[in-house]
Design an enzyme around this catalytic site. Structure first.
Site, mmCIF file in Angstrom:
data_model
loop_
_atom_site.group_PDB
_atom_site.id
_atom_site.type_symbol
_atom_site.label_atom_id
_atom_site.label_comp_id
_atom_site.label_asym_id
_atom_site.label_seq_id
_atom_site.Cartn_x
_atom_site.Cartn_y
_atom_site.Cartn_z
ATOM 1 N N GLU A 129 0.855 -1.186 0.000
ATOM 2 C CA GLU A 129 0.000 0.000 0.000
ATOM 3 C C GLU A 129 0.887 1.231 0.000
ATOM 4 O O GLU A 129 1.890 1.276 0.729
ATOM 5 C CB GLU A 129 -0.910 -0.004 1.229
ATOM 6 C CG GLU A 129 -1.752 1.258 1.390
ATOM 7 C CD GLU A 129 -2.610 1.217 2.652
ATOM 8 O OE1 GLU A 129 -3.076 0.131 3.006
ATOM 9 O OE2 GLU A 129 -2.796 2.260 3.278
ATOM 10 N N GLU A 182 -1.666 11.676 3.820
ATOM 11 C CA GLU A 182 -2.672 11.576 4.875
ATOM 12 C C GLU A 182 -2.446 12.733 5.838
ATOM 13 O O GLU A 182 -1.306 12.999 6.240
ATOM 14 C CB GLU A 182 -2.577 10.244 5.623
ATOM 15 C CG GLU A 182 -2.992 9.046 4.793
ATOM 16 C CD GLU A 182 -2.861 7.742 5.562
ATOM 17 O OE1 GLU A 182 -3.895 7.117 5.839
ATOM 18 O OE2 GLU A 182 -1.725 7.356 5.884
#
Length: 753
Positions: free
Chosen positions: A150, A155
């Protein structure tokens, strides 16, 4: 964004600094000439030729609150931007629910390597977690998350909008590498900023406004019990792009009275762009990191035991007082919580070296009878246990506890000792002394030999994706200078053997083999492989005196042969692959016992079985020896919030249309509860998990019971059926009480009529 670093473990800060987590450096390697795809969101609505809506229920991952759907109130295009808008809804019954948006480019725009960039701004408020990230288009290729990999490009926590995080998730056990960047002034909610990752074979560079704030060049992937996949896996396959805004969850926490909804809650994306070079060199080596063993003191103790070497920690509302005097640990619990580490004492970091044998010993007692948990854990390697969580039954009399264990995982410089005293049903004080960790021996790893793999295969690296050149464990005898390689074309892995044209050859001029097949006389095995060629020709396959010469065409074919050894012995599997002027392709080689389900008695440990644990769950499994034989013991600390979040499963079971099958198993649990099993379709690629057997629920108690069912396979023949025993939530209700489910005598067999 499936899982995030939400706490810094004892001893982790020094490790992160040593890993250069705060480094800045490399300028961008890409220019406008390298642009291969973009979306400026200039239309009136989201372009469905580029994007898919994702639909998920609340709690799907990370204990998040929102549901994802297709509503244009949550996801829309406005003023040349993509807008993702979380919405809070007051329900008539007084409850609150949340909706949000999540879109991706899966199966529409996928990329392997390059610069992936977006200009955007994020929502502001407690409980928001916006993300710009990537997942593999075929998530099953290396195995379920986190083995698949991933890439979290951006974020930002809604309550801390001046800081961005870039993260890689990978491996089994789950590991991650993360960097962060904090603006000197301003924040990511009030202005647009540019976030990017530059992804090349062997290196990931994370950028914010062209500042390279984190570079990562060391990762891995593997399945437990298998070899490590050739670097740079899992980041050598096509990934797709995702934008979403989560509400609540493990990392950001949950909305509170300060959280506002509306424009402040929006994630606004101006554009997304992808740049790529015309070619990339994938012949890269994983960095070698030498781990030096921790020096023992004069008595052989690897632990440092001064007051400053112990860490005293509380989580999830747990509380305790601690003291360490005269080499005695005193733990005085005040308040418990529902996790083992609610009250915790740790010591580390300790360098644990692969191939070593260790002994942990200590004296302990309590003011009244109770239990605690001891383990050796890996804070920077997915919290894997080198010494499993081990229950210590304490009495009011001092006892000596001794635990021996082998270090079979990769060497780890940052392991730690844990004493976990939470969630044990007692607040009685605990007293621990004479704590020692000693190295007592070494394992001869080179003499260990090849054993049965976890999927029941006796052939190692049958998919040609491990080791140097992806040919680990295979022996090659190449007498004619044939070209031999393993392809890596858009995620495709196949052995390719190209024989020069116009020379005299025999099949044996290129011989691919694997030895060490220890076979008992008379027992049936099935050899399977896929093969084809650039022209019609033949190949050879040989075990002992048995030979076959399958005819190859230009279309891939699946071959199966039943073999039974004439006498108990060690055998060699050989493929004879030379064909003048032709390329022969070989893949998916397996040699397994000829049975519907393998190792149902667990005599070979966990071979052929896999324990699946969703990130919302907390579980471990081991095979234990009892007077009646071996059993699989699954210790569950937390079930997660759905029934499928814990599974003991076995893949690639063959069910044939029209045939009748009988299934039986024995099960018990020290906590009465419901579990379920099913023989189901593998839906990892299309989300179709139809249970061919129906889903069978049954109640387990502290006494063994046998559960049986006979059914007819009504669907088309399926060679990749999954047998699952699910032990997650019961009726969508989590079980947070630690308990152990024991499974034995699992049988799936064809009913002969």
């Amino acid at each position: 964004m499936k899982l995030n670093l939400k706490k810094i473990a004892f001893g982790t800060i020094a490790f992160l600094m040593a890993s250069n987590i705060f480094a800045q450096g490399t300028p961008s390697a890409y220019t406008d000439a390298d642009l291969v795809w973009k979306d400026d969101f200039d239309g009136k609505k989201l372009n469905k030729k580029n994007w898919n809506y994702e639909i998920h229920e609340p709690g799907w991952v990370n204990n998040e609150l929102q549901s994802y759907g297709t509503s244009t109130k949550n996801t829309y295009v406005k003023d040349g931007c993509l807008v993702i808008q979380p919405i809070k809804k007051e329900n008539p019954n007084g409850t609150v629910s949340y909706t949000s948006g999540r879109v991706n480019t899966m199966d529409k725009h996928t990329f392997t390597y390059g610069r992936v960039e977006a200009r955007l701004k994020v929502p502001k408020g407690q409980g928001y977690l916006p993300a710009f990230w990537m997942m593999p288009n075929d998530e099953s290729f290396y195995g379920q998350w986190p083995k698949c990999g991933e890439i979290d490009i951006m974020e930002v926590l809604g309550h801390d909008t001046p800081t961005v995080y870039g993260t890689l998730h990978f491996g089994e056990p789950h590991s991650s590498a993360q960097g962060s960047y904090t603006l000197e002034s301003g924040n990511f909610a009030d202005e647009f900023h540019v976030f990017a990752v530059e992804w090349e074979p062997g290196e990931m560079r994370f950028y914010c406004d062209d500042v390279n704030y984190k570079t990562i060049n060391n990762w891995y992937t593997k399945r437990q019990g298998f070899g490590e996949v050739t670097f740079p896996a899992p980041f050598d396959q096509p990934f797709y792009i995702i934008f979403n805004v989560a509400v609540g969850g493990d990392w950001p926490g949950y909305p509170d009275e300060t959280t506002t909804f509306g424009e402040e809650a929006q994630m606004v994306v101006d554009y997304v762009k992808v740049y790529q070079k015309k070619e990339y060199n994938e012949d890269v080596d994983k960095p070698v990191i030498e781990v030096s063993a921790t020096a023992a003191d004069s008595s052989g103790n690897l632990l440092k035991t001064t007051d400053k070497d112990w860490g005293f920690l509380n989580f999830n509302g747990g509380a305790a007082n601690y003291s360490y005097k005269n080499e005695v640990l005193d733990i005085y619990p005040i308040k418990d919580a529902s996790v083992l580490h609610a009250i915790q004492v740790v010591n580390g970091p300790i360098a644990m070296i692969k191939g070593s044998i260790y002994r942990l010993s200590f004296d302990a007692y309590a003011d009244e009878a109770r239990t605690m948990i001891a383990c050796i854990s890996a804070p920077n390697a997915g919290w894997v246990r080198y010494l499993q969580d081990t229950t210590c039954k304490l009495t009011t009399e001092k006892q000596k506890f001794v635990f021996d264990f082998k270090m079979l995982d990769n060497s780890d410089p940052t392991a730690r000792l844990e004493f976990n005293c939470g969630n044990q049903g007692s607040l009685a004080p605990i007293h621990i002394s004479n704590v020692r960790l000693e190295k007592t021996g070494e394992i001869d790893l080179s003499a260990a030999g090849l054993n049965l793999l976890p999927d029941g295969n006796m052939i190692y690296n049958g998919q040609f994706q491990e080791g140097k050149g992806r040919l680990d464990k295979w022996k090659i005898d190449n007498k004619i200078d044939a070209q031999i390689k393993v392809s890596n074309d858009n995620g495709r892995r196949e052995l390719e053997v190209t024989t020069p044209e116009g020379i005299g050859i025999s099949f044996g001029d290129v011989n691919l083999s694997q030895d060490g097949l220890t076979l008992p006389a008379g027992k049936q095995y099935v050899l399977r492989f896929d093969a084809y060629a650039s022209r019609n020709c033949k190949m050879g396959v040989r075990i002992g005196n048995w030979k076959e010469f399958p005819a190859l065409t230009t279309k891939p074919q699946h071959f199966e042969y039943i073999y039974s050894a004439p006498k108990t012995n060690e055998y060699i599997l050989e493929f004879l692959l030379a064909n003048s002027g032709a390329t022969v392709y070989l893949d998916n080689v397996s040699f397994k016992e000829n049975s519907c389900l393998l190792n149902g008695e667990f005599d070979s440990g966990m071979a052929a079985w896999e324990l699946y644990s969703h990130q919302n769950a907390d579980v471990s499994a081991e095979v234990v020896e009892t007077e009646s034989g071996k059993e699989a013991a699954i210790t569950i600390n937390k079930t997660g919030n759905m029934d499928w979040m814990i599974q003991l499963k076995q893949n690639n079971i063959v069910l044939e249309k029209g045939k009748k099958y009988h299934v039986s198993l024995k099960a018990k649990s020290d906590k009465a509860r419901t579990i379920m099993w099913a023989l189901q379709r593998d839906g990892s690629k299309d989300d179709n998990w139809i249970p061919y057997s129906d889903t069978i629920r049954f109640n387990v108690t502290p006494e063994f019971q046998t559960f049986e069912k006979t059914f007819t396979m009504e669907n088309a023949t399926d060679e990749h059926v999954i047998f699952t025993i699910s032990m997650g939530a019961v009726s969508d209700k989590q079980i947070k009480e630690t308990h152990t489910v024991v499974i034995d005598s699992v049988v799936v067999e064809e009913v002969k009529e």
